[in-house]
Design a protein around this motif. Structure first.
Motif, PDB file in Angstrom:
ATOM      1  N   ASP A   1     -25.692  -3.516 -26.411  1.00 21.60           N
ATOM      2  CA  ASP A   1     -25.891  -2.071 -26.571  1.00 21.60           C
ATOM      3  C   ASP A   1     -24.556  -1.370 -26.822  1.00 21.60           C
ATOM      4  O   ASP A   1     -23.562  -1.619 -26.119  1.00 21.60           O
ATOM      5  CB  ASP A   1     -26.527  -1.476 -25.313  1.00 21.60           C
ATOM      6  CG  ASP A   1     -28.005  -1.806 -25.195  1.00 21.60           C
ATOM      7  OD1 ASP A   1     -28.587  -2.283 -26.192  1.00 21.60           O
ATOM      8  OD2 ASP A   1     -28.576  -1.596 -24.104  1.00 21.60           O
ATOM      9  N   MET A   2     -24.568  -0.477 -27.825  1.00 20.09           N
ATOM     10  CA  MET A   2     -23.384   0.310 -28.143  1.00 20.09           C
ATOM     11  C   MET A   2     -23.776   1.767 -28.338  1.00 20.09           C
ATOM     12  O   MET A   2     -24.930   2.065 -28.672  1.00 20.09           O
ATOM     13  CB  MET A   2     -22.714  -0.231 -29.408  1.00 20.09           C
ATOM     14  CG  MET A   2     -22.145  -1.635 -29.255  1.00 20.09           C
ATOM     15  SD  MET A   2     -21.336  -2.268 -30.751  1.00 20.09           S
ATOM     16  CE  MET A   2     -22.763  -2.789 -31.711  1.00 20.09           C
ATOM     17  N   ASP A   3     -22.813   2.678 -28.147  1.00 18.53           N
ATOM     18  CA  ASP A   3     -23.101   4.085 -28.401  1.00 18.53           C
ATOM     19  C   ASP A   3     -22.932   4.363 -29.892  1.00 18.53           C
ATOM     20  O   ASP A   3     -22.652   3.463 -30.688  1.00 18.53           O
ATOM     21  CB  ASP A   3     -22.229   4.991 -27.522  1.00 18.53           C
ATOM     22  CG  ASP A   3     -20.782   5.077 -27.986  1.00 18.53           C
ATOM     23  OD1 ASP A   3     -20.381   4.327 -28.890  1.00 18.53           O
ATOM     24  OD2 ASP A   3     -20.034   5.895 -27.420  1.00 18.53           O
ATOM     25  N   LYS A   4     -23.082   5.618 -30.294  1.00 20.58           N
ATOM     26  CA  LYS A   4     -23.066   5.939 -31.719  1.00 20.58           C
ATOM     27  C   LYS A   4     -21.715   5.709 -32.376  1.00 20.58           C
ATOM     28  O   LYS A   4     -21.620   5.554 -33.598  1.00 20.58           O
ATOM     29  CB  LYS A   4     -23.514   7.389 -31.936  1.00 20.58           C
ATOM     30  CG  LYS A   4     -22.627   8.432 -31.271  1.00 20.58           C
ATOM     31  CD  LYS A   4     -23.195   9.835 -31.483  1.00 20.58           C
ATOM     32  CE  LYS A   4     -22.323  10.893 -30.814  1.00 20.58           C
ATOM     33  NZ  LYS A   4     -22.876  12.256 -30.990  1.00 20.58           N
ATOM     34  N   SER A   5     -20.639   5.662 -31.576  1.00 21.15           N
ATOM     35  CA  SER A   5     -19.310   5.408 -32.138  1.00 21.15           C
ATOM     36  C   SER A   5     -19.034   3.922 -32.303  1.00 21.15           C
ATOM     37  O   SER A   5     -18.043   3.536 -32.938  1.00 21.15           O
ATOM     38  CB  SER A   5     -18.231   6.024 -31.228  1.00 21.15           C
ATOM     39  OG  SER A   5     -18.048   5.235 -30.053  1.00 21.15           O
ATOM     40  N   GLY A   6     -19.897   3.078 -31.713  1.00 19.13           N
ATOM     41  CA  GLY A   6     -19.663   1.644 -31.739  1.00 19.13           C
ATOM     42  C   GLY A   6     -19.036   1.107 -30.470  1.00 19.13           C
ATOM     43  O   GLY A   6     -18.724  -0.078 -30.381  1.00 19.13           O
TER      44      GLY A   6
ATOM     45  N   HIS B   1     -19.341  -2.268 -13.262  1.00 19.25           N
ATOM     46  CA  HIS B   1     -18.633  -3.541 -13.147  1.00 19.25           C
ATOM     47  C   HIS B   1     -18.104  -4.005 -14.499  1.00 19.25           C
ATOM     48  O   HIS B   1     -17.621  -5.132 -14.622  1.00 19.25           O
ATOM     49  CB  HIS B   1     -19.551  -4.606 -12.549  1.00 19.25           C
ATOM     50  CG  HIS B   1     -20.109  -4.230 -11.208  1.00 19.25           C
ATOM     51  ND1 HIS B   1     -21.447  -4.033 -10.976  1.00 19.25           N
ATOM     52  CD2 HIS B   1     -19.483  -3.991 -10.020  1.00 19.25           C
ATOM     53  CE1 HIS B   1     -21.636  -3.699  -9.713  1.00 19.25           C
ATOM     54  NE2 HIS B   1     -20.460  -3.653  -9.117  1.00 19.25           N
ATOM     55  N   LEU B   2     -18.240  -3.160 -15.505  1.00 18.59           N
ATOM     56  CA  LEU B   2     -17.800  -3.416 -16.882  1.00 18.59           C
ATOM     57  C   LEU B   2     -18.611  -4.512 -17.568  1.00 18.59           C
ATOM     58  O   LEU B   2     -18.146  -5.139 -18.524  1.00 18.59           O
ATOM     59  CB  LEU B   2     -16.301  -3.737 -16.945  1.00 18.59           C
ATOM     60  CG  LEU B   2     -15.380  -2.599 -16.487  1.00 18.59           C
ATOM     61  CD1 LEU B   2     -13.917  -3.020 -16.598  1.00 18.59           C
ATOM     62  CD2 LEU B   2     -15.619  -1.330 -17.296  1.00 18.59           C
ATOM     63  N   GLU B   3     -19.840  -4.710 -17.103  1.00 22.16           N
ATOM     64  CA  GLU B   3     -20.737  -5.668 -17.742  1.00 22.16           C
ATOM     65  C   GLU B   3     -21.700  -4.927 -18.656  1.00 22.16           C
ATOM     66  O   GLU B   3     -22.199  -3.851 -18.313  1.00 22.16           O
ATOM     67  CB  GLU B   3     -21.514  -6.458 -16.687  1.00 22.16           C
ATOM     68  CG  GLU B   3     -22.260  -7.665 -17.257  1.00 22.16           C
ATOM     69  CD  GLU B   3     -22.843  -8.563 -16.169  1.00 22.16           C
ATOM     70  OE1 GLU B   3     -23.067  -9.759 -16.426  1.00 22.16           O
ATOM     71  OE2 GLU B   3     -23.058  -8.057 -15.030  1.00 22.16           O
ATOM     72  N   SER B   4     -21.959  -5.490 -19.821  1.00 29.28           N
ATOM     73  CA  SER B   4     -22.866  -4.872 -20.783  1.00 29.28           C
ATOM     74  C   SER B   4     -24.314  -5.125 -20.376  1.00 29.28           C
ATOM     75  O   SER B   4     -24.592  -5.671 -19.300  1.00 29.28           O
ATOM     76  CB  SER B   4     -22.608  -5.458 -22.172  1.00 29.28           C
ATOM     77  OG  SER B   4     -23.102  -6.790 -22.244  1.00 29.28           O
ATOM     78  N   ASN B   5     -25.244  -4.737 -21.247  1.00 28.01           N
ATOM     79  CA  ASN B   5     -26.662  -4.981 -20.970  1.00 28.01           C
ATOM     80  C   ASN B   5     -27.008  -6.469 -20.991  1.00 28.01           C
ATOM     81  O   ASN B   5     -28.058  -6.872 -20.506  1.00 28.01           O
ATOM     82  CB  ASN B   5     -27.531  -4.251 -21.991  1.00 28.01           C
ATOM     83  CG  ASN B   5     -27.300  -4.756 -23.415  1.00 28.01           C
ATOM     84  OD1 ASN B   5     -26.162  -4.721 -23.906  1.00 28.01           O
ATOM     85  ND2 ASN B   5     -28.340  -5.214 -24.085  1.00 28.01           N
ATOM     86  N   ILE B   6     -26.095  -7.294 -21.528  1.00 22.83           N
ATOM     87  CA  ILE B   6     -26.315  -8.738 -21.566  1.00 22.83           C
ATOM     88  C   ILE B   6     -25.455  -9.406 -20.503  1.00 22.83           C
ATOM     89  O   ILE B   6     -24.226  -9.261 -20.499  1.00 22.83           O
ATOM     90  CB  ILE B   6     -25.988  -9.305 -22.965  1.00 22.83           C
ATOM     91  CG1 ILE B   6     -26.966  -8.711 -23.980  1.00 22.83           C
ATOM     92  CG2 ILE B   6     -26.050 -10.829 -22.975  1.00 22.83           C
ATOM     93  CD1 ILE B   6     -26.701  -9.110 -25.411  1.00 22.83           C
ATOM     94  N   LYS B   7     -26.099 -10.109 -19.606  1.00 27.36           N
ATOM     95  CA  LYS B   7     -25.401 -10.748 -18.484  1.00 27.36           C
ATOM     96  C   LYS B   7     -24.309 -11.685 -18.997  1.00 27.36           C
ATOM     97  O   LYS B   7     -24.523 -12.478 -19.907  1.00 27.36           O
ATOM     98  CB  LYS B   7     -26.391 -11.522 -17.622  1.00 27.36           C
ATOM     99  CG  LYS B   7     -25.774 -12.091 -16.344  1.00 27.36           C
ATOM    100  CD  LYS B   7     -26.830 -12.706 -15.451  1.00 27.36           C
ATOM    101  CE  LYS B   7     -26.220 -13.336 -14.214  1.00 27.36           C
ATOM    102  NZ  LYS B   7     -25.443 -12.361 -13.419  1.00 27.36           N
ATOM    103  N   GLY B   8     -23.130 -11.557 -18.396  1.00 29.54           N
ATOM    104  CA  GLY B   8     -22.022 -12.418 -18.776  1.00 29.54           C
ATOM    105  C   GLY B   8     -21.177 -11.904 -19.916  1.00 29.54           C
ATOM    106  O   GLY B   8     -20.172 -12.523 -20.269  1.00 29.54           O
TER     107      GLY B   8
ATOM    108  N   ALA C   1     -14.861   0.262 -25.018  1.00 27.20           N
ATOM    109  CA  ALA C   1     -15.880   0.312 -23.966  1.00 27.20           C
ATOM    110  C   ALA C   1     -16.265   1.746 -23.620  1.00 27.20           C
ATOM    111  O   ALA C   1     -15.400   2.599 -23.419  1.00 27.20           O
ATOM    112  CB  ALA C   1     -15.383  -0.405 -22.717  1.00 27.20           C
ATOM    113  N   TYR C   2     -17.558   1.988 -23.548  1.00 28.92           N
ATOM    114  CA  TYR C   2     -18.107   3.246 -23.057  1.00 28.92           C
ATOM    115  C   TYR C   2     -18.429   3.007 -21.588  1.00 28.92           C
ATOM    116  O   TYR C   2     -19.450   2.410 -21.245  1.00 28.92           O
ATOM    117  CB  TYR C   2     -19.357   3.608 -23.858  1.00 28.92           C
ATOM    118  CG  TYR C   2     -19.965   4.955 -23.522  1.00 28.92           C
ATOM    119  CD1 TYR C   2     -19.374   6.139 -23.957  1.00 28.92           C
ATOM    120  CD2 TYR C   2     -21.150   5.035 -22.795  1.00 28.92           C
ATOM    121  CE1 TYR C   2     -19.942   7.373 -23.657  1.00 28.92           C
ATOM    122  CE2 TYR C   2     -21.735   6.258 -22.491  1.00 28.92           C
ATOM    123  CZ  TYR C   2     -21.110   7.421 -22.930  1.00 28.92           C
ATOM    124  OH  TYR C   2     -21.683   8.643 -22.633  1.00 28.92           O
TER     125      TYR C   2
END
Length: 533
Positions: free
Chosen positions: A383-388, A395-402, A410-411
């Protein structure tokens, strides 16, 4: 190799009565150099006296609860262990033995070399090839550099692969726009032997061009694939190039890498006319760096004054006046319609402005911002925001584990909001927090944004976060460039900017980091009163 007594120095540095509770002082330790003595909770501790980032004297900084904050750029160090706790920088401070003698003398014992350097690399574990886990860190900026070191410091013994797009090892990129001819060796963070010694595989000149989170595979520009168990994405940002006719001509530069800086520096000369598009920090730093090495430097900006959106109208106007005093020219409320080639047909020689006028331009520098370097994630499911920018949790983890991310791409949560902030300090910090979480030591993001620049010898510090503000309350003297600007949002001070007023920005950052607030009402009747408490 064991140390001998000749490697150490010990001496009485003061009387116990010379330092009070919640106080820090700098003392000479024999002829080895200075140490910082701190007294908190009735206990004395001694650590290195200079910030490991750029060498600021820490006794002029801010003493918090168990840590000291650098007066220049906000780095924080534990007053007992010397460990770095907030950034910028990679090294910790050495800590020394302290003993109160009969009669009250305070004796300090330390290694001479550590007193001289005032730096210490935290202990790191070695690679254990029986550990099958692989962590990949992508991006050779401050976030990546901090991440790989923290992983080893926090006990991760598996494989670490550090993928760097540039041919160079990670370096202090912020200096490339302030000193265009800076030598790479003088700003490189670590040597190749350092990474080898600590079992960190570094792939320079290699770009990640794809990510398959289901297979946990990264696709590299070399054609190879790299499997991972967890990955940190610290790819930073790409400098923007405007869709303007002629923007692909030679001698039109962005300022992002050391090669960009060398490209500009190599073209400078007393007969050259320089045009800088964008009155941003990068553009203005480049103008300051070039003006004494060129015939003319002209800054073209869309706003009324430089820095207005970040620092406000009054400060922007005062800084523009400073630049004019140094012979930098301005074309504000303007823009470039097209870049025009000279007789060769492939090299810029003029710029045509929005009003149809032209300026001679032997060199053009583009300083119009940047975008997250995340195109390689298209179709990955991250997942990214409109700016990329990559959307991450506390915890600085994205929607995908790991899959973790930090820095300019980073947003991420910050204070009481979420944002993508391109600060050097924040990137260092993100790298450490991501590493802690990758290593299984759950840690949330908790820091105060802090950035700085140097303009004609004037250090600008900014602490806090105020992308929009209602008003600016200035204490001190704007004319003398010795002031503190307070950015008001509602009834609170959301951020401060300072020139010639160290360590006020650090003091504000430390105040906010403890959960306290500075209110607009605290600035009355004297806007500087809070700085003296």
């Amino acid at each position: 190799m064991k140390s001998s007594n000749d490697d150490y120095v010990e001496a009485i540095v003061c009387q116990e009565s010379d330092i009070q509770e919640n106080e820090m002082k700098s003392f000479e330790l024999g002829d080895a150099g200075k140490i910082l003595l701190v007294k908190q909770n009735g206990k004395l501790s001694a650590i290195g006296s200079k910030c490991t980032h750029y060498g600021a004297p820490l006794h002029t900084g801010v003493l918090g609860n168990g840590r000291v904050r650098c007066p220049w750029h906000g780095a924080c160090f534990n007053t007992v262990t010397g460990d770095i706790e907030d950034f910028p920088g990679l090294d910790s401070l050495p800590c020394y033995q302290v003993e109160v003698q009969d009669g009250g003398g305070v004796k300090v014992r330390a290694k001479k070399a550590e007193v001289k350097s005032s730096k210490r690399i935290k202990d790191m574990v070695s690679r254990d090839r029986t550990v099958g886990t692989t962590f990949v860190v992508v991006g050779g900026g401050p976030a990546g550099a901090s991440c790989v070191e923290t992983l080893r410091q926090e006990g991760f013994r598996g494989r670490i692969v550090f993928v760097c797009k540039e041919q160079a090892l990670p370096y202090d990129r912020v200096k490339t726009s302030k000193a265009l001819d800076v030598k790479l060796d003088s700003i490189t963070f670590r040597t190749a032997s350092f990474y080898k010694e600590h079992g960190i595989e570094v792939l320079t000149g290699t770009e990640v061009i794809g990510l398959n989170p289901e297979a946990k595979v990264l696709k590299l520009s070399s054609g190879n694939e790299l499997k991972y168990d967890a990955v940190f994405l610290g790819t930073g940002s790409d400098a923007r190039r405007p869709p303007i006719p002629g923007a692909d001509l030679k001698n039109i530069f962005v300022v992002r890498t050391i090669e960009d800086s060398y490209g500009i520096s190599g073209q400078l000369g007393p007969e050259k006319n320089i045009v800088i598009l964008g009155a941003s920090f990068v553009g203005m730093e480049a103008a300051a760096s070039c003006v004494e090495k060129a015939k003319s430097v002209t800054v073209i900006g869309r706003d009324t004054v430089p820095f207005r959106a970040v620092l406000g109208e009054e400060i922007g106007a005062r800084l523009m006046a400073l630049f004019k005093e140094k012979n930098v020219l301005f074309k504000m409320q303007s823009g470039v319609a097209r870049f025009l080639a000279g007789p060769s047909g492939d090299t810029v020689s003029q710029v045509e402005l929005a009003d149809g006028s032209t300026l001679p331009a032997d060199i053009c520098v583009l300083g119009i911002g940047s975008s997250p370097a995340t195109k390689f994630l298209d179709g990955s499911g991250v997942d990214m925001d409109k700016s990329g920018a990559i959307i991450v949790n506390k915890h600085l983890e994205s929607n995908i584990k790991g899959v973790y991310a930090g820095g300019d791409n980073a947003y991420a949560p910050i204070l009481d909001t979420t944002a993508c902030i391109g600060h050097w300090q924040l990137a260092h910090y993100h790298g450490r927090i991501a590493a802690l979480n990758m290593a299984g030591k759950e840690t949330e993001v908790q820091t105060v944004p802090f950035f700085w620049t140097m303009l004609f010898g004037k250090g600008v510090r900014f602490a806090g976060y105020a992308p929009k503000f209602d008003e600016v309350v200035i204490g001190g003297s704007l004319e003398e460039l010795k002031f503190v600007a307070h950015y008001i949002v509602g009834d609170r001070v959301a951020a401060v900017a300072t020139i010639g007023s160290d360590p006020v920005a650090a003091k504000f950052a430390e105040l906010v980091s403890t959960g306290k607030q500075l209110l607009k009402s605290d600035l009355q009747p004297d806007a500087m009163a809070w700085t003296k408490k």
